[in-house]
Write a protein that holds these residues in place. Sequence first.
Motif, PDB file in Angstrom:
ATOM      1  N   LEU A  97       3.746  10.077  -3.629  1.00 42.99           N
ATOM      2  CA  LEU A  97       4.905   9.308  -3.160  1.00 42.99           C
ATOM      3  C   LEU A  97       6.181   9.784  -3.847  1.00 42.99           C
ATOM      4  O   LEU A  97       7.234   9.910  -3.216  1.00 42.99           O
TER       5      LEU A  97
ATOM      6  N   LEU B  26       5.042   5.257   2.088  1.00 44.17           N
ATOM      7  CA  LEU B  26       5.222   6.607   2.625  1.00 44.17           C
ATOM      8  C   LEU B  26       5.938   6.557   3.976  1.00 44.17           C
ATOM      9  O   LEU B  26       6.845   7.359   4.239  1.00 44.17           O
ATOM     10  N   VAL B  27       5.559   5.603   4.825  1.00 40.90           N
ATOM     11  CA  VAL B  27       6.214   5.455   6.127  1.00 40.90           C
ATOM     12  C   VAL B  27       7.678   5.054   5.949  1.00 40.90           C
ATOM     13  O   VAL B  27       8.566   5.550   6.661  1.00 40.90           O
TER      14      VAL B  27
ATOM     15  N   SER C 238       0.829  -1.202   0.000  1.00 34.45           N
ATOM     16  CA  SER C 238       0.000   0.000   0.000  1.00 34.45           C
ATOM     17  C   SER C 238       0.868   1.258   0.000  1.00 34.45           C
ATOM     18  O   SER C 238       2.036   1.246   0.391  1.00 34.45           O
ATOM     19  N   ASN C 239       0.267   2.353  -0.423  1.00 38.68           N
ATOM     20  CA  ASN C 239       0.988   3.626  -0.469  1.00 38.68           C
ATOM     21  C   ASN C 239       1.382   4.092   0.927  1.00 38.68           C
ATOM     22  O   ASN C 239       2.428   4.724   1.102  1.00 38.68           O
ATOM     23  N   ALA C 240       0.534   3.797   1.919  1.00 41.64           N
ATOM     24  CA  ALA C 240       0.839   4.210   3.286  1.00 41.64           C
ATOM     25  C   ALA C 240       2.146   3.590   3.770  1.00 41.64           C
ATOM     26  O   ALA C 240       2.959   4.248   4.420  1.00 41.64           O
ATOM     27  N   THR C 241       2.341   2.308   3.436  1.00 43.26           N
ATOM     28  CA  THR C 241       3.573   1.628   3.847  1.00 43.26           C
ATOM     29  C   THR C 241       4.786   2.253   3.185  1.00 43.26           C
ATOM     30  O   THR C 241       5.807   2.518   3.839  1.00 43.26           O
TER      31      THR C 241
ATOM     32  N   TYR D  29       3.470  15.063   0.591  1.00 41.33           N
ATOM     33  CA  TYR D  29       2.551  14.041   0.066  1.00 41.33           C
ATOM     34  C   TYR D  29       1.109  14.546   0.104  1.00 41.33           C
ATOM     35  O   TYR D  29       0.354  14.397  -0.867  1.00 41.33           O
ATOM     36  N   LEU D  30       0.735  15.166   1.217  1.00 38.07           N
ATOM     37  CA  LEU D  30      -0.630  15.679   1.361  1.00 38.07           C
ATOM     38  C   LEU D  30      -0.915  16.776   0.333  1.00 38.07           C
ATOM     39  O   LEU D  30      -1.974  16.776  -0.309  1.00 38.07           O
TER      40      LEU D  30
ATOM     41  N   THR E 246      -1.058  15.104  -3.313  1.00 34.07           N
ATOM     42  CA  THR E 246      -2.244  14.282  -3.559  1.00 34.07           C
ATOM     43  C   THR E 246      -3.525  15.121  -3.556  1.00 34.07           C
ATOM     44  O   THR E 246      -4.473  14.814  -4.276  1.00 34.07           O
TER      45      THR E 246
ATOM     46  N   PHE F 119       5.346  13.902   4.834  1.00 32.79           N
ATOM     47  CA  PHE F 119       3.890  13.787   4.897  1.00 32.79           C
ATOM     48  C   PHE F 119       3.201  15.048   4.381  1.00 32.79           C
ATOM     49  O   PHE F 119       2.159  14.975   3.724  1.00 32.79           O
TER      50      PHE F 119
ATOM     51  N   SER G 189      -2.077   9.366  -5.675  1.00 28.23           N
ATOM     52  CA  SER G 189      -1.192   9.023  -4.559  1.00 28.23           C
ATOM     53  C   SER G 189       0.204   8.623  -5.024  1.00 28.23           C
ATOM     54  O   SER G 189       1.184   8.840  -4.301  1.00 28.23           O
TER      55      SER G 189
END
Length: 292
Positions: free
Chosen positions: A142, A32-33, A27-30, A128-129, A132, A125, A138
Amino acid sequence: KSHLGADCEQSNRRSHSFKRLFTVLASNATFLVLIFLASLAVRLIMVRDLATPAWVDSVHHALITRLILTNGSFPSTYLPYLDISPYAYHPGFHSVAAAFTWLSNLDLARSLLILGQVLNALSVFSVYLLTTSLTRNSSIGLFAAFITSFLTPMPAYYTSWGRYTELTGLLILPVVLALIISWETSTAERKHLWILSLGAISAGGLFLVHYRVLVFLVCLIFSYLILRFVTRQLDLRIKPFRLLLFVVSMAVLGVISALPWFIHALQTTIPLYLQTSIANAVPFFQDFTLSY
């Protein structure tokens, strides 16, 4: 047969768990972290040999933070160390730095070094915000976060610059625009109130963190509204006046949320600039470094 069925069911569960784990990891969240953690590692390595935060801005940041820690609250005066009104300078970063130093029980110099690099990495973050929100993509967000972390001199150079207050303000700036865009696309009236409240808190907080970045935000929102009106990309159910009313309401509530500080800042900051005379005209962009 019962044993065979149980084995098949267990195998299916395991397969489903692996698929779910793979989905989470992909996932994109992973990603990004992971970019954030790598960015934070690089920035902490950058300061591993520094005894104190670098350059001149860090000196008065440390001074104001120490005064907050000594007083147990924000000081009413910086005298005899600084001959300026406390309201002439934004207090947000120093309040955060004082709280972090107190909670971590670290030496102030070490605390500012670590906090400054964490804030630097958190720009992942914010970028990214912002990306997007503007592109609705997304993957592009990234890519923007990756560029900000590893391929550009800014914001990594803020470590040498010592401009932690401006850096903190730039972390908040995209949040307000993202909330405006979220309000635009939301259909739930109850959610509109939440977005308005969060936008007001974010705008008021940005005012307390950095005055100049607040001006950047005003310019950004103005540019966005002009773009939306000119290109006629507004949703048919959202009239231009309604969007403008929402932005103005958010700004008014933001001012109210920081009203005690806002009044004093107006009384001390604006007259100071109005009374400052410039003897010679300065050529436009004379001191602007093109490489940055």
